[in-house]
Scaffold this motif. Structure first.
Motif, mmCIF file in Angstrom:
data_model
loop_
_atom_site.group_PDB
_atom_site.id
_atom_site.type_symbol
_atom_site.label_atom_id
_atom_site.label_comp_id
_atom_site.label_asym_id
_atom_site.label_seq_id
_atom_site.Cartn_x
_atom_site.Cartn_y
_atom_site.Cartn_z
ATOM 1 N N ARG A 280 -4.831 -10.355 0.111
ATOM 2 C CA ARG A 280 -3.946 -11.388 -0.421
ATOM 3 C C ARG A 280 -3.984 -11.330 -1.944
ATOM 4 N NH1 ARG A 280 -6.357 -16.088 0.917
ATOM 5 N NH2 ARG A 280 -6.669 -16.926 -1.168
ATOM 6 N N ASN A 281 -2.838 -11.140 -2.565
ATOM 7 C CA ASN A 281 -2.765 -11.040 -4.010
ATOM 8 C C ASN A 281 -3.069 -12.402 -4.656
ATOM 9 O OD1 ASN A 281 -1.959 -8.350 -3.762
ATOM 10 N ND2 ASN A 281 0.207 -8.916 -3.638
ATOM 11 N N HIS A 282 -3.668 -12.339 -5.832
ATOM 12 C CA HIS A 282 -4.001 -13.539 -6.628
ATOM 13 C C HIS A 282 -4.744 -14.575 -5.775
ATOM 14 C CE1 HIS A 282 -1.094 -11.559 -9.108
ATOM 15 N NE2 HIS A 282 -0.066 -11.938 -8.374
ATOM 16 N N PRO A 283 -5.842 -14.190 -5.147
ATOM 17 C CA PRO A 283 -6.500 -15.115 -4.203
ATOM 18 C C PRO A 283 -7.089 -16.348 -4.864
ATOM 19 C CG PRO A 283 -7.879 -13.188 -4.619
ATOM 20 C CD PRO A 283 -6.553 -12.909 -5.274
ATOM 21 N N THR A 284 -7.388 -16.278 -6.182
ATOM 22 C CA THR A 284 -7.932 -17.460 -6.842
ATOM 23 C C THR A 284 -6.844 -18.399 -7.332
ATOM 24 O OG1 THR A 284 -8.015 -16.289 -8.965
ATOM 25 C CG2 THR A 284 -9.990 -16.214 -7.573
ATOM 26 N N ARG B 167 -3.631 -0.989 13.730
ATOM 27 C CA ARG B 167 -3.359 -1.178 12.300
ATOM 28 C C ARG B 167 -2.407 -2.357 12.157
ATOM 29 N NH1 ARG B 167 -1.557 4.059 13.200
ATOM 30 N NH2 ARG B 167 -3.091 4.831 11.722
ATOM 31 N N PHE B 168 -2.187 -2.760 10.906
ATOM 32 C CA PHE B 168 -1.301 -3.887 10.634
ATOM 33 C C PHE B 168 0.142 -3.403 10.538
ATOM 34 C CE2 PHE B 168 -5.295 -5.440 8.494
ATOM 35 C CZ PHE B 168 -5.582 -6.391 9.451
ATOM 36 N N HIS B 169 1.069 -4.308 10.834
ATOM 37 C CA HIS B 169 2.488 -4.016 10.690
ATOM 38 C C HIS B 169 2.850 -3.976 9.213
ATOM 39 C CE1 HIS B 169 6.857 -4.258 11.266
ATOM 40 N NE2 HIS B 169 6.638 -3.922 12.540
ATOM 41 N N ALA C 178 -9.712 -13.545 1.543
ATOM 42 C CA ALA C 178 -8.890 -12.791 0.600
ATOM 43 C C ALA C 178 -8.594 -11.368 1.075
ATOM 44 C CB ALA C 178 -9.563 -12.731 -0.768
ATOM 45 N N GLN C 179 -9.387 -10.821 1.999
ATOM 46 C CA GLN C 179 -9.161 -9.446 2.452
ATOM 47 C C GLN C 179 -9.796 -9.245 3.820
ATOM 48 O OE1 GLN C 179 -9.714 -6.177 -0.419
ATOM 49 N NE2 GLN C 179 -10.867 -5.081 1.144
ATOM 50 N N VAL C 180 -9.072 -8.516 4.687
ATOM 51 C CA VAL C 180 -9.600 -8.161 6.009
ATOM 52 C C VAL C 180 -9.267 -6.707 6.304
ATOM 53 C CG1 VAL C 180 -9.427 -10.506 6.936
ATOM 54 C CG2 VAL C 180 -7.500 -8.933 7.187
ATOM 55 N N SER C 181 -10.006 -6.114 7.223
ATOM 56 C CA SER C 181 -9.747 -4.746 7.661
ATOM 57 C C SER C 181 -9.825 -4.694 9.172
ATOM 58 C CB SER C 181 -10.769 -3.765 7.066
ATOM 59 O OG SER C 181 -10.641 -3.700 5.667
ATOM 60 N N SER D 88 -3.233 -1.384 2.512
ATOM 61 C CA SER D 88 -3.806 -0.123 2.037
ATOM 62 C C SER D 88 -4.568 0.510 3.197
ATOM 63 C CB SER D 88 -4.731 -0.368 0.832
ATOM 64 O OG SER D 88 -5.780 -1.249 1.159
ATOM 65 N N ASN D 89 -5.167 1.685 2.906
ATOM 66 C CA ASN D 89 -6.007 2.348 3.909
ATOM 67 C C ASN D 89 -5.217 2.581 5.192
ATOM 68 O OD1 ASN D 89 -8.278 3.484 5.110
ATOM 69 N ND2 ASN D 89 -9.107 1.482 5.745
ATOM 70 N N ASP D 90 -4.023 3.173 5.029
ATOM 71 C CA ASP D 90 -3.180 3.475 6.184
ATOM 72 C C ASP D 90 -2.878 2.205 6.993
ATOM 73 O OD1 ASP D 90 -1.643 5.046 7.858
ATOM 74 O OD2 ASP D 90 -3.339 5.627 9.129
ATOM 75 N N ASN D 91 -2.588 1.124 6.276
ATOM 76 C CA ASN D 91 -2.248 -0.179 6.875
ATOM 77 C C ASN D 91 -3.378 -0.756 7.724
ATOM 78 O OD1 ASN D 91 0.178 0.116 5.651
ATOM 79 N ND2 ASN D 91 1.428 0.095 7.504
#
Length: 1445
Positions: A26-30, A6-8, A163-166, A18-21
Motif C-alpha cells: 500500500r503506497n504512502h502507508p503512514t 498470485r494477486f490479480h 502495509a505489505q503482504v505476500s 511486485s515479485n511477479d504479482n
C-alpha cells in the motif's frame, strides 16, 4: 497442477504489485489507511488454502489486515476503498468479526486479526461443502460461514496497520494432503499443549501429596527448592536472554516497543524477593517497565504483546498504578512511578505468606499492592516502551551490594512523584543563614522617602502603597557576611501597580546613600533581581534568570546570599535560582525595593522561633529548632529535614495524616505553618491544635478529633476538646483556607490558646491549657502539604546527605507543585468558584471565556474536567493558548464574546476538530471533535519544549496542534454552547534552573543571536549542506552530494537536504541546466519532518504532511495554496540564477532570488525543518552554492530597562526588530532617498545607518509590517511612516537611562529642509534662542537663556507633533523642497520630518488645525492628530525621514 497463486493485476487505488504479482504494497502507508484491496488472480479451488504473509506493519493507524472471499470478478470490478465496502456476495473477516456485504454476521470468531504482526500468516479456504474456513498461522479457526458459492475469489484488504503482504506458496497443491498436513500440525500443537498442561498438573499433585505425607503445606514444599531464580527460556518474541538467563533484553528497541514479556523459571516462594535492576533505557517511547505476578505457567502460556493484555490471573504494577487482569484497581500506588525510573534503579516484589503482595523500589517498601495474591504465582517483567534490558538480582549473592552500587548513593526520594526537594542544597555546608556571633540582621532605619521600618526593624513597609509605587528602597543595618542568607517574606501587596518586589545587594551604605526612586536607577555597586531578570548597575545582565518576582503573592519568600567565592545567588521560596553574578566584592548590604505591588516585607530570622512581642527573652536561648516529629500518621511523610509535611496520595486518601511538633511549645511561642498544596476532591480541610500526648506515646488515629483526652483542636470553625465540640463559630474557619495561607497557634502564658491567620490573632479559642503541649496538625481532606514558616530554609551540614540530595534536586524534573487556578478575569457570564478552581457559565451560550491565572511553563499541562453540560445548545468547549496577558485586574470589557474573536493577540484554539489561529483555520480534522465531550471527560492543553501546542483528551496526547508557540502564553478556554461548567484537575510545576549564565557568558550572548532555549540545539549546526540519500527515483547525485540532476521524465525529481536548516541560515542552489521539452520549472520549500524514512511522491505538491512549497509565483502548504503573486515566477528563472531560502528568528520563511529577499513566504515554520528542492519540468540540474557566511548579521544587544511593564503592551525596542534590519534588498526608492540625504549635506556622524528602513509600498509589503503600532506607558497608537524612508539617528545616552524606547510615545514632527541641520546640531526640536512666535523659519539668536534664568516675555516655542505623517508631513508643517538627483539629474519634490519620542503627560492633544473636513488618517480621529508641547526635555529625536515625490 494448478497455477501458482498470485494477486490479480487490477487492485485498489493505492496498491503496487511486485515479485511477479506475489507481493502487494500500500503506497504512502503512514499517510493513507485504505484503498489497499487486492484479489486473487483466479477463483479459489476447494480445499486449497490461499495464504498471505504479513510483511510490513505501520503503527500510525488502528485496524489491520482483513481477509475473505467475494463473488465479484476483479476484471470488471469497481474497487471499493476497503473490503467491508464490497456488496453482492462478499464474506470478510475484520478484527475478530465476520461480515457479509459489510454487515456483521458473527461478533466473535477466532483470533483477532488486529493483533497480528510482521511475519504472521493468514489464509482462506473454501471446503467442498461450501464452508469458509479462516487460517491464522496455519491454525484453522473453524468454519466461519456456510453456503459459499462455488466460484469465489480471495480478497485481502491491506487496511490500517497492514502495509505489505505476500502470497505464501503451497508446497503441495493436493488439497487432501494440505488439509491433512494442516490438521496434523493443529492436532500436534493441541496434543502438545494438553500434554504439558497435564504434566504441570501432575507435578503439582505429586508435590501436594508429598506435602500431605510430610504434614507440610504446598507453600512449604516450595521452600525446599534450591533452584536459583532465573528467567524462563520461553519468553516474548523479541526477548534475548543471556547471563545464564538472568539478563533479558528486548531486541530492536528503537523499532519495537512491546513483545518483551519475560517470566521466572519457577513459581515464587512465600516471602521470596524477586528483584530486578534496570540496565538500559531508550528515550524513544512513552511508558516503561511493568513488573508483577501471574498464575499462568510460562511453559504453556501464549505470550502476549504486553502483560496488560492478560485478562486472568495477573497482577502488574504499571506506571504508578496497579492493574489486575488488565484493569486498573489502584490508580496511585506508592511513591514512585515506574515510567520515571532511571538506569540502575531496582524494582522488586514479594508475596508474603499472608497473601499480601508488596513492591520495593530501590529497597523501599511501597506498601501492600493487593491483600490476596494467588498462592502459586510466577514473577513477570514486561520490557515495554523505554525499558530495554534488566537483570535479576540475588540478595544472597556476595556481590549483591556491588550489583547496584550506583543506586546506593542515590537519595531515597530521587524520583518521588509528589514531593521533590524543598531546597537546592548545593553547598549547604559552605554557608549558613546566620553566623554565631555578630549583630542581628535587621533593616536600617534610614530608607526611601515612601518607606518605613517597623516591628523592631524586622519589617519594612510602604504606608501609602495605594498612592505611590516607588521610593521604597530599604537596606540592611549591616553588611552581609559571607554565606549569610538575607531572606524576606512578603506580608502585604496591592493590585494597583505593575511590577513588584526587587531584592539584591549593594556596596552603598545606608548612611551615605542618596536614596533613588528605585534601586535599578543606581549605576554603581549594585546587583538586583527584578522580575525574572538580573540587573547590574542598572543594566540587564540576565534576561531570563529564574522565577518571576512580579508573580509572587503574600506569604512567598525571596532571599539572596553572597557566597565566600564572590558568587551571588537568589532564592525564591527556598529554591535556589542559580548563580546570578560572580566576583562580587565583600561588605555588601542586603537591599529590597518595595516597588509597585509589594507593600510590606519582613526579614525571616532563621535562628529564632517566631514569638509574640511580649515573649520572655529566655525563650531564644533554646537551641532545639521547631520541626515536625518523625512519628506521624501512616499517610503522612516528613520532608525538607522536618520543615515540611505532606500527604503523598492526596487524591486517593483523605485522612491518617496527623503530624506533631518535635518538642512542646513554650509560653507565647507561635507555631506557624503555610499551606502549600491542596486538592479539590474532598470535603473538609486542615485541622490544627495542641495536645499533651507525646508523639512517641500517641497511637495515631484516623483524625485528631478521634482522641478523647488531653487534646484541643480547631476543626472548621469549631473548637473541640477531647473529641467534643465546646464552641462553634470561631473567628477562623479552616475549611475556607487556600494555598499560601499562614495558620498558627500559640499557648499564652495565661493558659489561653490563640489561633493566628496570616499573622493576625483570631482571639482566645479556649482557656486553661496546661503547659508542655505539642502542636498538632491534621492534613485532612483538601489540605495536602504544609511547611513551618518560622525556621524554613535552614540547610543541613551533613555532607553525605547534602551531596545526595543535591544530586536529587537537579535530577528531578519538578521542584514544587501548586494546583492550577482560573484568573478572575473572565467572560461576563462566568462565575469563578471553589478557590478559583471551578468556572460556571450562568446563562446564555456565549461570553464564557476563562483563562489560567498564570502563564504556562515549559511542558506544563493545564487540564480541566467537564462538570456540567446543557443539551439545549449546540457547539462545545474551545481550548487553546493566547499571548494576551491576563491578570485578575484585567477589565472584562477587553474580552470578546468568544475565543474565535480573540484576535488582538496571537491566539491558537481548537474548536470542534479544527485548529484556528486568530480565528483562521490552520489545520482541519486535527482530532476527534470536542463537540462530543460529556460530563467527566478531561481536556487539557500543553506548550511543549519544542514550542508546539498539544491537546490532551482524557489523558491521551492528540499530537501537535500548532507550532512556534511563544513563551509566557496563557491557557484560554471558552465555555461555549453545551458545556456550562468545568473544574481544574491539573497542577502547576516549577522547573529547576538547568543553566546559570555568568556575567561573562551574558556579555558574549548579548553580541549574538541566541537560539531559543526550547529549540533543539542540534539544529544549530553549521556543517556544509549536502543532499540526502533519500531522493526521487529519477535523481542522480554527484560531487559529494552537492549536485543533483534529473535523468529522465519531468517528475520524480525531489531532493532533500540532509541537515536541518538553522535559523538565519541561507541555503542556496544554482540552476545549472534547463530543458525546453517541458513546462513549469524548479520548486523549493521546507519539510517539517525528518525525511529519513519518508516515501517521496512524484512531485513536491503531492506532499500532504507539514510542507511549505514555493511553486511559480504561489506558496502552498501541504498541497493547498496559501499565497499568490509572491516574488518572481520561479518558472521564468534562467540558468545561473541562484535561489535561496531562510527561516528568520520569528520562524518566517524568506525566499531569495539572486540575493534579493522576496519577503515573507509563510509563517510558523516548524523546527527543525529540511529544505526540499523539486527538479521539475524544465529544471534538470541544480547544485548547492557553498556559503560559509550565510547567516544574517547579529542583532544589537538589548538596551536597559528600569522595570518590567504591564504584559501585553506592544513595544518598539531600542534594538530594532530583525525584520527591519536584516532583510537584504536593492530598493530604488531607498537609493533615491539616500542620494537626496547626501545632497542636504548632513554629516554621517548623526546617523546610525545599520537601522535605516524604507517604508515604500514594496518594502512594506515584503516585510508584512502592520500599518499601526502601539508604544509607551500607557500605550498609545501611531501610524508607521508609510511612503517615507527612515534614517535612524544615533541614540542619546540619556535615552538608556530614561528607557524612552519602552516608556515614551512615538510621534512625528514636520520640518523645513533648511532647519534640519540646526535641529540635528542641538539634538532637540526646542532650539536654544528660538522664540515662541510659532514661525517655521528658525532664525539664529545670539542669546541663549536657561530654564531658570530668562528675560520677561521670553517663551519657549510651541512644538507641534502628530501620531501620523499624514498630518505632520502635510505642507503646513513640512513644505516641499526641490532637490536634484546627482545620478539621474532628475528634480524631485522632497519633504522632511523627524520621528521623535515624546514623554507621556508632557503634551496636550487637540483638534487638527488644517481646516479640512474629511478624515485625514483612516484610523486616527481628527480630534487627536495635533499634539502640542512647550516642555523642554519632553522630546527626543529618534529618526530623520525623507519623502520623495
Amino acid at each position: 497442477m494448478a497455477a501458482p497463486a498470485r494477486f490479480h493485476s487490477r487492485t485498489g487505488a493505492l496498491v503496487s504489485l511486485s515479485n511477479d504479482n506475489k507481493t502487494a504494497q500500500r503506497n504512502h502507508p503512514t499517510q493513507e489507511f485504505n484503498n489497499g484491496v487486492i484479489l486473487s488472480n483466479e477463483p479459489l479451488l476447494d480445499n486449497v488454502l490461499f495464504e498471505v504473509k504479513f510483511d510490513k506493519k505501520v503503527n500510525s493507524w488502528s485496524g489491520s489486515i482483513e481477509i475473505g472471499v467475494t463473488t465479484c470478478d476483479p476484471n470488471n470490478l469497481n474497487f471499493p476503498i476497503s473490503a467491508t465496502g464490497f456488496r453482492e456476495g462478499t464474506w470478510v473477516m475484520s478484527g475478530s468479526s465476520i461480515l457479509k456485504d459489510g454487515h456483521s454476521m458473527i461478533e466473535e470468531y477466532g483470533c483477532d486479526l488486529d493483533q497480528l504482526t510482521e511475519g504472521d500468516k493468514v489464509g482462506v479456504m473454501r471446503t467442498p461443502q461450501g464452508g469458509l474456513n479462516i487460517y491464522i498461522n496455519g491454525v484453522d479457526q473453524g468454519t466461519a460461514v456456510t453456503g459459499i458459492p462455488p466460484k469465489v475469489y480471495a480478497v485481502v484488504d491491506m487496511y490500517g496497520k497492514c502495509a505489505q503482504v505476500s502470497v505464501v506458496e503451497v508446497t503441495n497443491s493436493n488439497r487432501d494432503n494440505t488439509g491433512t498436513a494442516t490438521m496434523s500440525n493443529e492436532m500436534a500443537n493441541r496434543l502438545a499443549n494438553e500434554f504439558l498442561t497435564q504434566l504441570s498438573n501432575q507435578i503439582v499433585n505429586d508435590l501436594t501429596r508429598e506435602a500431605e505425607s510430610l504434614n507440610l503445606s504446598p507453600e512449604e514444599v516450595s521452600v525446599h527448592s534450591n533452584e536459583r531464580l532465573t528467567f524462563h527460556e520461553r519468553c516474548g518474541s523479541l526477548v534475548k536472554l543471556s547471563n545464564s538467563r538472568r539478563t533479558a533484553e528486548r531486541r530492536r528497541p528503537l523499532d519495537e516497543f512491546n513483545n518483551g514479556v519475560v517470566m521466572t523459571n519457577r513459581p515464587l516462594q512465600n516471602d521470596e524477593v524477586f528483584e530486578i535492576r534496570l540496565d538500559r533505557l531508550v528515550d524513544k517511547w512513552s511508558g516503561s517497565i511493568e513488573v508483577g505476578v501471574t498464575t499462568h505457567n510460562p511453559s504453556t502460556m501464549d505470550f502476549p504483546a504486553t502483560m496488560t493484555n492478560m485478562r486472568s490471573g495477573t497482577i502488574m504494577m504499571s506506571g504508578c498504578g496497579i492493574l489486575t487482569n488488565g484493569k486498573g484497581t489502584r490508580r496511585e500506588y506508592g511513591q514512585y512511578n515506574l515510567d520515571q525510573l532511571a538506569e540502575r534503579d531496582r524494582i522488586g516484589l514479594i508475596r508474603k505468606s499472608s497473601g499480601a503482595l508488596h513492591y520495593f523500589i530501590n529497597g523501599r517498601d511501597q506498601g501492600m499492592a493487593t491483600p490476596d495474591a494467588p498462592a502459586t504465582v510466577w514473577g513477570v517483567v514486561d520490557l515495554y516502551g523505554m525499558a530495554v534490558k534488566v537483570t535479576i538480582l540475588d540478595r544472597n549473592d556476595p556481590d549483591y551490594n556491588t550489583q547496584h552500587g550506583a543506586t546506593v548513593a542515590r537519595p531515597d526520594n530521587s524520583i518521588f512523584r509528589h514531593f521533590p526537594d524543598m531546597y537546592d542544597e548545593e553547598g549547604a555546608d559552605a554557608f549558613s543563614f546566620r553566623t554565631d556571633d555578630g549583630e542581628k540582621l535587621l533593616f536600617h532605619s534610614r530608607c526611601g522617602a515612601h518607606a518605613g521600618v517597623i516591628n523592631g526593624q524586622r519589617t519594612a513597609h510602604r504606608p501609602n502603597a495605594l498612592d505611590d509605587f516607588n521610593n521604597g528602597v530599604v537596606l540592611t543595618n549591616r553588611p552581609l557576611k559571607a554565606n549569610e542568607v538575607f531572606e524576606i517574606r512578603i506580608d502585604k501587596m496591592v493590585d494597583k501597580w505593575a511590577g513588584s518586589i526587587e531584592i539584591g545587594v549593594t556596596l552603598h551604605s545606608p548612611e551615605d546613600l542618596d536614596w533613588p526612586s528605585t534601586m535599578t536607577n543606581l549605576r554603581s555597586g549594585t546587583w538586583m533581581m527584578t522580575g525574572n531578570g538580573v540587573m547590574h548597575n542598572g543594566q540587564t545582565v540576565i534576561d531570563d534568570y529564574g522565577q518571576n518576582l512580579d508573580r509572587l503573592k503574600v506569604g512567598d519568600r525571596v532571599g539572596v546570599v553572597r557566597k565566600s567565592d564572590g558568587t551571588v545567588t537568589f532564592f525564591v521560596n527556598g529554591i535556589d535560582q542559580g548563580s546570578a553574578a560572580s566576583n562580587v566584592p565583600e561588605l555588601v548590604y542586603g537591599v529590597i525595593d518595595l516597588y509597585g505591588q509589594a507593600a510590606q516585607a519582613t526579614i525571616i530570622d532563621h535562628t529564632d522561633s517566631l514569638t509574640s512581642p511580649d515573649a520572655d527573652s529566655s525563650i531564644t536561648a533554646e537551641t532545639e529548632e521547631l520541626k515536625f516529629h518523625q512519628s506521624h500518621g501512616r499517610n503522612a511523610i516528613i520532608l525538607n529535614h522536618g520543615r515540611t509535611s505532606a500527604r503523598p496520595n492526596a487524591t486517593g486518601e483523605f485522612n491518617d495524616a496527623i503530624i506533631t511538633s518535635n518538642r512542646p511549645l513554650k509560653n507565647n511561642e507561635l507555631f506557624e505553618i503555610i499551606v502549600e498544596k491542596m486538592v479539590d476532591r474532598w470535603s473538609g480541610s486542615i485541622e490544627i491544635g495542641v495536645t499533651l500526648i507525646k508523639p512517641e506515646d500517641l497511637e495515631f488515629p484516623n483524625t485528631m478529633t478521634d482522641i478523647d483526652y488531653d487534646t484541643w483542636m480547631l476543626s472548621g470553625s469549631a473548637i473541640m476538646q477531647d473529641g467534643n465540640t465546646i464552641r462553634n463559630g470561631y473567628n477562623l474557619d479552616l475549611d475556607t483556607i487556600f494555598v499560601g495561607c499562614r495558620i498558627g497557634m500559640m499557648r499564652c502564658s495565661d493558659g489561653t490558646l490563640h489561633f493566628y491567620f496570616n499573622g493576625v490573632d483570631q482571639g482566645v479559642a479556649c482557656t486553661d491549657i496546661p503547659p508542655g503541649v505539642y502542636a498538632v496538625v491534621d492534613l485532612y481532606g483538601q489540605c495536602a502539604q504544609v511547611s513551618i514558616t518560622s525556621g524554613s530554609g535552614i540547610l543541613p551540614t551533613d555532607n553525605i546527605m547534602l551531596q545526595g540530595e543535591t544530586e536529587q534536586s537537579f535530577s528531578s524534573p519538578l521542584n514544587t507543585e501548586i494546583t492550577h487556578r482560573f484568573s478572575h478575569c473572565c467572560g461576563k457570564n462566568i462565575t469563578i468558584k471553589n478557590n478559583s478552581c471551578t468556572a460556571v457559565r450562568q446563562r446564555n451560550f456565549k461570553h464564557g471565556l476563562i483563562f489560567s491565572s498564570d502563564p504556562l511553563k515549559r511542558e506544563e499541562l493545564f487540564e480541566v474536567k467537564i462538570e456540567q453540560v446543557c443539551r439545549l445548545w449546540s457547539g462545545s468547549l474551545y481550548i487553546g493558548l493566547t499571548t494576551l496577558a491576563i491578570s485578575d485586574s484585567t477589565p472584562v470589557s477587553c474580552l470578546p464574546i468568544s475565543a474565535c474573536d480573540l484576535v488582538s493577540k496571537l491566539t491558537w484554539i481548537v474548536a470542534g476538530s479544527h485548529v484556528k489561529k486568530n480565528g483562521v483555520i490552520i489545520k482541519e480534522n486535527y482530532a476527534p471533535s470536542l463537540e462530543r465531550l460529556d460530563v467527566g471527560n478531561r481536556v487539557g492543553v500543553k506548550r511543549c519544549a519544542d514550542g508546539t501546542m498539544h491537546i490532551f483528551l482524557n489523558g491521551e496526547d492528540l499530537g501537535v496542534a500548532a507550532s512556534n508557540i511563544p513563551k509566557n502564553v496563557f491557557t484560554v478556554i471558552d465555555l461555549y454552547g453545551m458545556v456550562e461548567s468545568v473544574s481544574v484537575t491539573s497542577s502547576a510545576i516549577m522547573e529547576l534552573p538547568n543553566h546559570v549564565t555568568t556575567p561573562s557568558e551574558t556579555s558574549q550572548s548579548a553580541e549574538m543571536i541566541q537560539p531559543d532555549r526550547d529549540q533543539d540545539q542540534d539544529t544549530a549546526s553549521s556543517s556544509q549542506f549536502e543532499f540526502h540519500s533519500n531522493h526521487g527515483k529519477n535523481i542522480l547525485l554527484s560531487n559529494g552530494g552537492m549536485l543533483a540532476q534529473r535523468t529522465a521524465s519531468y517528475n520524480q525529481g525531489l531532493v532533500i537536504v540532509s541537515q536541518p536548516l538553522s535559523k538565519n541560515k541561507l541555503f542556496q542552489v544554482r540552476i545549472d541546466r534547463l530543458g525546453t521539452r517541458w513546462s513549469s520549472s524548479l520548486m523549493i520549500g521546507l519539510l517539517g519532518f525528518c525525511p529519513d524514512r519518508y516515501t517521496l511522491p512524484v512531485s513536491a505538491t503531492a506532499i500532504k504532511k507539514s510542507c511549505i512549497i514555493i511553486q511559480g509565483d504561489a506558496v502552498t502548504s501541504c498541497g493547498s495554496k496559501i499565497k499568490e503573486h509572491y516574488g518572481p515566477n520561479l518558472d521564468c528563472l534562467q540558468c545561473g540564477h541562484v535561489i535561496a531560502v531562510m527561516v528568520d528568528e520569528e520562524n518566517v520563511l524568506h525566499l531569495f532570488v539572486n540575493g534579493v529577499d522576496q519577503g515573507h513566504a509563510a509563517r510558523d515554520i516548524p523546527n527543525p525543518c529540511y529544505v526540499i528542492v523539486d527538479l521539475y519540468g524544465q529544471c534538470e540540474q541544480v547544485s548547492i552554492v557553498p556559503d560559509d557566511v550565510s547567516t544574517l548579521p547579529p542583532l544589537q544587544p538589548s538596551e536597559d530597562r528600569e522595570k518590567a511593564d504591564l504584559d501585553g503592551v506592544a513595544k518598539e525596542k531600542l534594538n530594532r526588530a530583525p525584520s527591519e534590519t536584516n532583510i537584504v534588498r536593492n530598493c530604488e526608492y531607498q537609493n533615491i532617498c539616500s542620494r537626496v540625504k547626501a545632497q542636504l549635506g548632513l554629516p554621517d556622524g548623526f546617523f546610525d545607518c545599520q537601522y535605516n528602513v524604507c517604508f515604500c509600498e514594496t518594502c512594506h509589503k515584503i516585510r508584512g509590517d502592520e500599518m499601526y503600532l502601539k508604544k509607551g506607558d500607557p500605550p498609545r497608537e501611531y501610524a508607521v511612516p508609510f511612503g517615507w524612508c527612515r534614517f535612524s539617528l544615533r541614540i542619546q545616552n540619556k535615552a538608556h537611562v530614561l528607557n524612552v524606547s519602552d516608556k515614551w510615545h512615538s510621534a512625528f514632527s514636520g520640518a523645513q529642509v533648511d532647519s534640519v541641520r540646526r535641529i540635528l546640531d542641538f539634538g532637540d526640536l526646542h532650539i536654544p534662542g528660538e522664540s515662541a512666535s510659532g514661525e517655521n523659519v528658525l532664525l539664529s539668536q545670539p542669546d541663549v537663556c536657561s530654564e531658570k534664568f530668562r528675560p520677561d516675555g521670553y517663551a519657549v516655542k510651541q512644538i507641534y507633533l502628530s501620531p501620523t505623517l499624514r498630518y505632520a508631513g502635510s505642507s503646513k508643517f513640512s513644505p516641499k523642497h526641490r532637490v536634484m538627483d546627482p545620478k539621474t539629474r532628475k528634480v524631485y519634490q522632497v519633504r522632511v520630518a523627524f520621528q521623535v519620542w515624546v514623554k507621556p503627560g508632557s503634551y496636550t492633544v487637540g483638534q487638527q488645525s488644517l481646516g479640512v473636513n474629511e478624515q485625514i488618517d483612516p484610523r486616527l480621529n481628527n480630534s487627536e492628530l495635533e499634539w502640542c508641547t512647550k516642555e523642554r526635555g519632553s522630546t527626543m529625536l529618534h529618526a530623520f525621514l525623507i519623502k520623495v515625490d
